[in-house]
Design a protein around this motif. Sequence first.
Motif, PDB file in Angstrom:
ATOM      1  N   LYS A   1       0.836  -1.168  -0.102  1.00 38.69           N
ATOM      2  CA  LYS A   1       0.141  -0.055  -0.062  1.00 38.69           C
ATOM      3  C   LYS A   1       0.891   1.374   0.027  1.00 38.69           C
ATOM      4  O   LYS A   1       0.560   2.287  -0.620  1.00 38.69           O
ATOM      5  CB  LYS A   1      -1.028  -0.105   1.304  1.00 38.69           C
ATOM      6  CG  LYS A   1      -1.830  -1.337   1.326  1.00 38.69           C
ATOM      7  CD  LYS A   1      -2.830  -1.215   2.628  1.00 38.69           C
ATOM      8  CE  LYS A   1      -1.983  -1.286   3.816  1.00 38.69           C
ATOM      9  NZ  LYS A   1      -1.097  -2.538   4.129  1.00 38.69           N
TER      10      LYS A   1
ATOM     11  N   ASP B   1      -0.316   5.911   7.949  1.00 36.12           N
ATOM     12  CA  ASP B   1       0.575   5.730   9.080  1.00 36.12           C
ATOM     13  C   ASP B   1       1.476   6.687   9.581  1.00 36.12           C
ATOM     14  O   ASP B   1       1.875   6.904  10.554  1.00 36.12           O
ATOM     15  CB  ASP B   1       1.181   4.387   8.771  1.00 36.12           C
ATOM     16  CG  ASP B   1       0.554   3.493   9.112  1.00 36.12           C
ATOM     17  OD1 ASP B   1      -0.472   3.286   9.676  1.00 36.12           O
ATOM     18  OD2 ASP B   1       0.885   2.094   8.534  1.00 36.12           O
TER      19      ASP B   1
ATOM     20  N   ARG C   1      -6.605   2.601  16.826  1.00 39.76           N
ATOM     21  CA  ARG C   1      -7.732   2.515  15.774  1.00 39.76           C
ATOM     22  C   ARG C   1      -8.427   3.873  15.838  1.00 39.76           C
ATOM     23  O   ARG C   1      -8.929   4.408  14.748  1.00 39.76           O
ATOM     24  CB  ARG C   1      -8.648   1.539  15.989  1.00 39.76           C
ATOM     25  CG  ARG C   1      -7.853   0.174  15.837  1.00 39.76           C
ATOM     26  CD  ARG C   1      -7.519   0.011  14.592  1.00 39.76           C
ATOM     27  NE  ARG C   1      -6.537  -1.212  14.468  1.00 39.76           N
ATOM     28  CZ  ARG C   1      -5.638  -1.539  13.492  1.00 39.76           C
ATOM     29  NH1 ARG C   1      -5.315  -0.435  12.340  1.00 39.76           N
ATOM     30  NH2 ARG C   1      -4.778  -2.577  13.488  1.00 39.76           N
TER      31      ARG C   1
ATOM     32  N   GLY D   1      -3.020  -1.813   7.456  1.00 41.97           N
ATOM     33  CA  GLY D   1      -3.684  -3.002   7.115  1.00 41.97           C
ATOM     34  C   GLY D   1      -5.019  -3.046   8.151  1.00 41.97           C
ATOM     35  O   GLY D   1      -5.826  -3.557   7.662  1.00 41.97           O
ATOM     36  N   GLY D   2      -4.978  -2.536   9.208  1.00 43.39           N
ATOM     37  CA  GLY D   2      -6.296  -2.512  10.077  1.00 43.39           C
ATOM     38  C   GLY D   2      -7.206  -1.685  10.092  1.00 43.39           C
ATOM     39  O   GLY D   2      -8.283  -1.650  10.457  1.00 43.39           O
TER      40      GLY D   2
ATOM     41  N   ARG E   1       6.377  -3.382  12.685  1.00 42.94           N
ATOM     42  CA  ARG E   1       5.113  -3.638  12.685  1.00 42.94           C
ATOM     43  C   ARG E   1       4.653  -4.403  14.117  1.00 42.94           C
ATOM     44  O   ARG E   1       4.946  -5.458  14.119  1.00 42.94           O
ATOM     45  CB  ARG E   1       4.542  -4.459  11.487  1.00 42.94           C
ATOM     46  CG  ARG E   1       4.697  -3.635  10.216  1.00 42.94           C
ATOM     47  CD  ARG E   1       4.216  -4.506   8.977  1.00 42.94           C
ATOM     48  NE  ARG E   1       4.224  -3.905   7.745  1.00 42.94           N
ATOM     49  CZ  ARG E   1       5.126  -3.633   6.907  1.00 42.94           C
ATOM     50  NH1 ARG E   1       6.225  -4.351   7.140  1.00 42.94           N
ATOM     51  NH2 ARG E   1       4.953  -3.298   5.746  1.00 42.94           N
ATOM     52  N   PRO E   2       3.816  -3.455  15.165  1.00 45.27           N
ATOM     53  CA  PRO E   2       3.812  -3.963  16.233  1.00 45.27           C
ATOM     54  C   PRO E   2       2.888  -5.565  16.259  1.00 45.27           C
ATOM     55  O   PRO E   2       3.109  -6.248  17.063  1.00 45.27           O
ATOM     56  CB  PRO E   2       2.943  -3.061  17.054  1.00 45.27           C
ATOM     57  CG  PRO E   2       2.461  -1.886  15.989  1.00 45.27           C
ATOM     58  CD  PRO E   2       3.443  -2.237  14.901  1.00 45.27           C
ATOM     59  N   LEU E   3       2.137  -5.717  15.471  1.00 45.61           N
ATOM     60  CA  LEU E   3       1.475  -6.953  15.361  1.00 45.61           C
ATOM     61  C   LEU E   3       2.164  -8.085  15.038  1.00 45.61           C
ATOM     62  O   LEU E   3       1.742  -9.432  14.978  1.00 45.61           O
ATOM     63  CB  LEU E   3       0.124  -7.032  14.250  1.00 45.61           C
ATOM     64  CG  LEU E   3      -0.972  -5.747  14.648  1.00 45.61           C
ATOM     65  CD1 LEU E   3      -1.957  -5.964  13.824  1.00 45.61           C
ATOM     66  CD2 LEU E   3      -1.521  -6.074  16.040  1.00 45.61           C
TER      67      LEU E   3
ATOM     68  N   ARG F   1      -9.866 -10.639   7.779  1.00 43.85           N
ATOM     69  CA  ARG F   1     -10.041  -9.445   7.421  1.00 43.85           C
ATOM     70  C   ARG F   1     -10.721  -9.691   5.927  1.00 43.85           C
ATOM     71  O   ARG F   1     -11.075  -8.669   5.624  1.00 43.85           O
ATOM     72  CB  ARG F   1      -8.444  -8.631   7.365  1.00 43.85           C
ATOM     73  CG  ARG F   1      -8.205  -8.152   8.677  1.00 43.85           C
ATOM     74  CD  ARG F   1      -6.808  -7.626   8.941  1.00 43.85           C
ATOM     75  NE  ARG F   1      -6.493  -7.254  10.033  1.00 43.85           N
ATOM     76  CZ  ARG F   1      -5.548  -6.301  10.326  1.00 43.85           C
ATOM     77  NH1 ARG F   1      -4.633  -6.160   9.287  1.00 43.85           N
ATOM     78  NH2 ARG F   1      -5.028  -5.852  11.512  1.00 43.85           N
TER      79      ARG F   1
HETATM   80  O1  LIG Z   1      -2.425  -4.470   9.919  1.00 44.91           O
HETATM   81  C1  LIG Z   1      -2.454  -3.853  10.674  1.00 44.91           C
HETATM   82  O2  LIG Z   1      -3.125  -3.707  11.674  1.00 44.91           O
HETATM   83  C2  LIG Z   1      -1.336  -2.562  10.771  1.00 44.91           C
HETATM   84  C3  LIG Z   1      -0.606  -2.310   9.688  1.00 44.91           C
HETATM   85  C4  LIG Z   1       0.677  -1.285   9.588  1.00 44.91           C
HETATM   86  O3  LIG Z   1       0.476  -0.775   8.507  1.00 44.91           O
HETATM   87  P1  LIG Z   1       0.916  -1.462   6.951  1.00 44.91           P
HETATM   88  O4  LIG Z   1      -0.228  -2.202   6.513  1.00 44.91           O
HETATM   89  O5  LIG Z   1       1.293  -0.383   5.941  1.00 44.91           O
HETATM   90  O6  LIG Z   1       2.166  -2.486   7.316  1.00 44.91           O
HETATM   91  C5  LIG Z   1       0.429  -0.609  10.872  1.00 44.91           C
HETATM   92  O7  LIG Z   1      -0.626   0.594  10.633  1.00 44.91           O
HETATM   93  C6  LIG Z   1       0.103  -1.021  12.082  1.00 44.91           C
HETATM   94  O8  LIG Z   1       1.148  -1.822  12.138  1.00 44.91           O
HETATM   95  C7  LIG Z   1      -0.868  -2.027  12.183  1.00 44.91           C
END
Ligand SMILES: O=C(O)C1=C[C@@H](OP(=O)(O)O)[C@@H](O)[C@H](O)C1
Length: 211
Positions: A52, A71, A95, A120-121, A158-160, A177
């Motif tokens: 993205k 982000d 969020r 991504g979220g 990426r924290p997740l 998702r």
């Molecule tokens: O999938 C997600 O929940 C997330 C994706 C990350 O962005 P990218 O999709 O650009 O890596 C970022 O917003 C965060 O770490 C959470």
Amino acid sequence: MDQSDPMPGNSTGNDNASAHDGAALPDARALAELSRKLDRPVVLVGLMGVGKSTIGRKLAQALGTRFVDADDAIVEAAQMSIPEIFEKFGEAYFRDGERRVIARIIEDMHGHPAVIATGGGAFVDAETRAMILDKAIAVWLDGDLDVLVERVSRKSTRPLLIGKDPHEVLSRLMEERRPAYCQAHIRAVSDAGPQAASVARILAALEEYEG
Ligand SMILES: O=C(O)C1=C[C@@H](OP(=O)(O)O)[C@@H](O)[C@H](O)C1
Ligand SMILES: Nc1ncnc2c1ncn2[C@@H]1O[C@H](COP(=O)(O)OP(=O)(O)O)[C@@H](O)[C@H]1O
Ligand SMILES: [Mg+2]
């Protein structure tokens, strides 16, 4: 393509995706014409690592529009990195901030064409998704699990994914998702081929969508 298909660019395997597989971008006149037709921002959604941020920047270059990575805007607004926000305040807080930041970015565009990369979220949050679907053109960038796993392994921000098996996390998130991502106006594939080919596929799908 079947005219009743609600998702232009919604193709896998050997059907009409092949028509969009070439890396060649439309010529400058066609790009300017498409950009002129866009009266809302294009918002890229999809899993981590699908491209993205990278493809979004190139798509904006091709269309001659502004590019904003949500982000980056969150990090700037919070004066904190994304892992720090998750660690200090938790995902729910992130969020909420993400929803406000994306709303502000879309508002700031005043209906002008632009490309916005989301995290991504973002599109999985029902309120954020409804807002994007209402005010923008949502493009779901979709890719194979193995390609995404290889790409996210290049960076550990990426924290997740920190301290986890990216294959396990991404395959679970892909399942969870998908129903949200499926609601995007457009689906385009980001594969292991040249980035220009992914950009060309999005442009072709946008062209088809705008008619
Ligand atoms: O999938 C997600 O929940 C997330 C994706 C990350 O962005 P990218 O999709 O650009 O890596 C970022 O917003 C965060 O770490 C959470
Ligand atoms: N279509 C593509 N082909 C090859 N590499 C890509 C492609 N899209 C993204 N990448 C690479 O994958 C990594 C993750 O991409 P990124 O744009 O950060 O994904 P996202 O924002 O969706 O998490 C980056 O190193 C980027 O250069
Ligand atoms: Mg990104």
